[in-house]
Design a protein around this motif. Structure first.
Motif, PDB file in Angstrom:
ATOM      1  N   LYS A 145      35.637  36.880  34.057  1.00 39.51           N
ATOM      2  CA  LYS A 145      34.522  37.679  34.568  1.00 39.51           C
ATOM      3  C   LYS A 145      33.245  37.432  33.770  1.00 39.51           C
ATOM      4  O   LYS A 145      32.137  37.427  34.321  1.00 39.51           O
ATOM      5  CB  LYS A 145      34.877  39.168  34.537  1.00 39.51           C
ATOM      6  CG  LYS A 145      35.927  39.595  35.542  1.00 39.51           C
ATOM      7  CD  LYS A 145      36.145  41.101  35.471  1.00 39.51           C
ATOM      8  CE  LYS A 145      37.221  41.554  36.449  1.00 39.51           C
ATOM      9  NZ  LYS A 145      37.435  43.023  36.392  1.00 39.51           N
ATOM     10  N   GLU A 146      33.403  37.228  32.457  1.00 39.54           N
ATOM     11  CA  GLU A 146      32.239  37.090  31.587  1.00 39.54           C
ATOM     12  C   GLU A 146      31.439  35.822  31.884  1.00 39.54           C
ATOM     13  O   GLU A 146      30.213  35.816  31.757  1.00 39.54           O
ATOM     14  CB  GLU A 146      32.665  37.099  30.117  1.00 39.54           C
ATOM     15  CG  GLU A 146      33.137  38.449  29.593  1.00 39.54           C
ATOM     16  CD  GLU A 146      34.462  38.896  30.192  1.00 39.54           C
ATOM     17  OE1 GLU A 146      34.645  40.114  30.406  1.00 39.54           O
ATOM     18  OE2 GLU A 146      35.329  38.024  30.462  1.00 39.54           O
ATOM     19  N   ASN A 147      32.128  34.733  32.254  1.00 44.46           N
ATOM     20  CA  ASN A 147      31.386  33.486  32.477  1.00 44.46           C
ATOM     21  C   ASN A 147      31.295  33.098  33.958  1.00 44.46           C
ATOM     22  O   ASN A 147      30.993  31.961  34.294  1.00 44.46           O
ATOM     23  CB  ASN A 147      31.948  32.330  31.631  1.00 44.46           C
ATOM     24  CG  ASN A 147      33.368  31.941  31.996  1.00 44.46           C
ATOM     25  OD1 ASN A 147      33.911  32.359  33.021  1.00 44.46           O
ATOM     26  ND2 ASN A 147      33.987  31.124  31.146  1.00 44.46           N
ATOM     27  N   LEU A 205      36.377  33.642  52.070  1.00 43.06           N
ATOM     28  CA  LEU A 205      35.083  34.032  51.516  1.00 43.06           C
ATOM     29  C   LEU A 205      35.179  34.100  49.994  1.00 43.06           C
ATOM     30  O   LEU A 205      36.080  34.742  49.442  1.00 43.06           O
ATOM     31  CB  LEU A 205      34.653  35.390  52.077  1.00 43.06           C
ATOM     32  CG  LEU A 205      34.123  35.376  53.515  1.00 43.06           C
ATOM     33  CD1 LEU A 205      34.123  36.784  54.099  1.00 43.06           C
ATOM     34  CD2 LEU A 205      32.728  34.774  53.570  1.00 43.06           C
ATOM     35  N   HIS A 206      34.237  33.443  49.322  1.00 41.89           N
ATOM     36  CA  HIS A 206      34.260  33.432  47.859  1.00 41.89           C
ATOM     37  C   HIS A 206      32.840  33.271  47.310  1.00 41.89           C
ATOM     38  O   HIS A 206      31.931  32.830  48.012  1.00 41.89           O
ATOM     39  CB  HIS A 206      35.186  32.336  47.323  1.00 41.89           C
ATOM     40  CG  HIS A 206      34.827  30.941  47.743  1.00 41.89           C
ATOM     41  ND1 HIS A 206      35.074  30.453  49.011  1.00 41.89           N
ATOM     42  CD2 HIS A 206      34.242  29.917  47.067  1.00 41.89           C
ATOM     43  CE1 HIS A 206      34.678  29.196  49.104  1.00 41.89           C
ATOM     44  NE2 HIS A 206      34.148  28.852  47.933  1.00 41.89           N
ATOM     45  N   ARG A 207      32.694  33.645  46.063  1.00 38.22           N
ATOM     46  CA  ARG A 207      31.405  33.532  45.365  1.00 38.22           C
ATOM     47  C   ARG A 207      31.681  33.472  43.879  1.00 38.22           C
ATOM     48  O   ARG A 207      32.832  33.638  43.435  1.00 38.22           O
ATOM     49  CB  ARG A 207      30.506  34.741  45.663  1.00 38.22           C
ATOM     50  CG  ARG A 207      30.951  36.014  44.966  1.00 38.22           C
ATOM     51  CD  ARG A 207      30.061  37.210  45.262  1.00 38.22           C
ATOM     52  NE  ARG A 207      28.708  37.048  44.757  1.00 38.22           N
ATOM     53  CZ  ARG A 207      28.275  37.537  43.603  1.00 38.22           C
ATOM     54  NH1 ARG A 207      29.114  38.213  42.808  1.00 38.22           N
ATOM     55  NH2 ARG A 207      27.034  37.387  43.214  1.00 38.22           N
ATOM     56  N   SER A 208      30.635  33.271  43.081  1.00 35.66           N
ATOM     57  CA  SER A 208      30.755  33.410  41.630  1.00 35.66           C
ATOM     58  C   SER A 208      29.424  33.867  41.063  1.00 35.66           C
ATOM     59  O   SER A 208      28.361  33.538  41.590  1.00 35.66           O
ATOM     60  CB  SER A 208      31.196  32.099  40.972  1.00 35.66           C
ATOM     61  OG  SER A 208      30.251  31.070  41.209  1.00 35.66           O
ATOM     62  N   GLU A 209      29.492  34.664  39.990  1.00 29.19           N
ATOM     63  CA  GLU A 209      28.291  35.144  39.310  1.00 29.19           C
ATOM     64  C   GLU A 209      27.711  34.050  38.424  1.00 29.19           C
ATOM     65  O   GLU A 209      28.386  33.071  38.092  1.00 29.19           O
ATOM     66  CB  GLU A 209      28.637  36.361  38.435  1.00 29.19           C
ATOM     67  CG  GLU A 209      29.115  37.573  39.205  1.00 29.19           C
ATOM     68  CD  GLU A 209      27.972  38.408  39.765  1.00 29.19           C
ATOM     69  OE1 GLU A 209      26.815  37.924  39.707  1.00 29.19           O
ATOM     70  OE2 GLU A 209      28.238  39.509  40.254  1.00 29.19           O
ATOM     71  N   ALA A 210      26.465  34.246  38.007  1.00 26.51           N
ATOM     72  CA  ALA A 210      25.869  33.366  37.004  1.00 26.51           C
ATOM     73  C   ALA A 210      26.657  33.466  35.703  1.00 26.51           C
ATOM     74  O   ALA A 210      27.304  34.477  35.417  1.00 26.51           O
ATOM     75  CB  ALA A 210      24.412  33.760  36.765  1.00 26.51           C
ATOM     76  N   ASN A 211      26.617  32.406  34.922  1.00 25.27           N
ATOM     77  CA  ASN A 211      27.283  32.397  33.620  1.00 25.27           C
ATOM     78  C   ASN A 211      26.311  32.899  32.559  1.00 25.27           C
ATOM     79  O   ASN A 211      25.453  32.153  32.079  1.00 25.27           O
ATOM     80  CB  ASN A 211      27.764  30.981  33.274  1.00 25.27           C
ATOM     81  CG  ASN A 211      28.492  30.933  31.935  1.00 25.27           C
ATOM     82  OD1 ASN A 211      28.733  31.972  31.310  1.00 25.27           O
ATOM     83  ND2 ASN A 211      28.832  29.743  31.486  1.00 25.27           N
ATOM     84  N   LEU A 212      26.428  34.160  32.217  1.00 26.29           N
ATOM     85  CA  LEU A 212      25.557  34.765  31.209  1.00 26.29           C
ATOM     86  C   LEU A 212      26.244  34.855  29.847  1.00 26.29           C
ATOM     87  O   LEU A 212      25.712  35.471  28.921  1.00 26.29           O
ATOM     88  CB  LEU A 212      25.109  36.155  31.669  1.00 26.29           C
ATOM     89  CG  LEU A 212      24.377  36.188  33.024  1.00 26.29           C
ATOM     90  CD1 LEU A 212      23.977  37.616  33.375  1.00 26.29           C
ATOM     91  CD2 LEU A 212      23.172  35.266  33.016  1.00 26.29           C
TER      92      LEU A 212
END
Length: 276
Positions: A145-147, A205-212
């Protein structure tokens, strides 16, 4: 090393949920060789394409079509990969390779992928039969989740193709349908360790968050196609060519060529990135 076979339960889960995770599909030494190659082979950096998300953050990928005699070609062509894909596609024709891509999400700056289905892109390539396509993500670094690990809506492949438009430079799904899907089906974070494999249906359906985070998230995604499938708007020809399978040990033990010999894609070549 003998080729790994999927269990009956794993095959059932794929068709029911639209995805299945196989832990430790590649071992540490194999992953170390692939990741080192990804970092050190200049061809990856020279042929990388940046795609902006809605906020302007960049997500970077290097995409090629024909699986060669480099380490990623051996991975794509390995018995364990081809056999597993054949079991999940469940088609009498040979397995072909559509394309593979190195996904590079760098710490703090790696952009998001908007909600989409792979067939939202591949519909523009005019592939006729989405059930005869599949993607396999192999984690080269931890994905959590973090990356910005992949998020999937479990079972959403059963909706069928959702309308897609542009989100930044990416192709994104109709958010009304995405929100309806999220009300109806579970959201799952697909956290992976290096070497884990995520097999998923092109209508999932899929996605991913930015790597913060402070750590990179790199993965390889290989996309396969049954030889019986047809594409009427795809200039590359790899999707028509049955894979020349290699033994599993090739990934670690065989001498590997440079990726400079690969047929990389440019933005201009991708029909999915053109307005229609």
């Amino acid at each position: 090393m003998s080729a790994k076979k999927l269990t009956a339960q794993q095959i059932t889960d794929y068709h029911k949920d639209g995805y299945v995770i196989i832990k430790g599909f590649f071992n540490k030494d194999e992953v170390d060789r692939m990741y080192t190659t990804a970092l050190e082979d200049d061809a990856m950096a020279k042929n990388a394409v940046d795609l902006n998300d809605q906020t302007g953050k960049k997500t970077r990928l290097s995409l090629w079509f024909t699986p060669g005699n480099d380490v990623f070609g051996y991975m794509t062509r390995s018995e364990r990969m081809v056999n597993a894909v054949a079991e999940l596609l469940n088609d009498d024709s040979a397995v072909c390779h559509f394309h593979s891509k190195l996904m590079q999400k760098e710490p703090k700056v790696g952009g998001a992928w908007e909600w989409h289905q792979d067939y939202g892109y591949w519909y523009k390539n005019q592939f006729m039969f989405p059930d005869r396509l599949i993607s396999v993500m192999i984690a080269l670094t931890p994905a959590n989740k973090e990356n910005g690990c992949l998020q999937v809506i479990k079972g959403s492949h059963k909706i069928g193709r959702v309308n897609h438009g542009f989100s930044g430079e990416q192709v994104g799904a109709d958010m009304v349908m995405v929100e309806n899907a999220l009300k109806t089906m579970p959201l799952v974070y697909s956290e992976l360790e290096p070497g884990d494999a995520l097999f998923f249906h092109p209508n999932l359906l899929h996605r991913s968050e930015a790597n913060l985070s402070d750590y990179p998230r790199w993965s390889i995604i290989s996309c396969y196609c049954s030889n019986s499938n047809l594409a009427y708007n795809e200039r590359a020809t790899s999707w028509q060519v049955p894979i020349d399978t290699v033994p599993d040990e090739a990934v670690l033990e065989w001498e590997a060529a440079s990726l400079s010999e690969a047929d990389f894609m440019t933005k201009e070549q991708d029909p999915a990135l053109k307005q229609s």
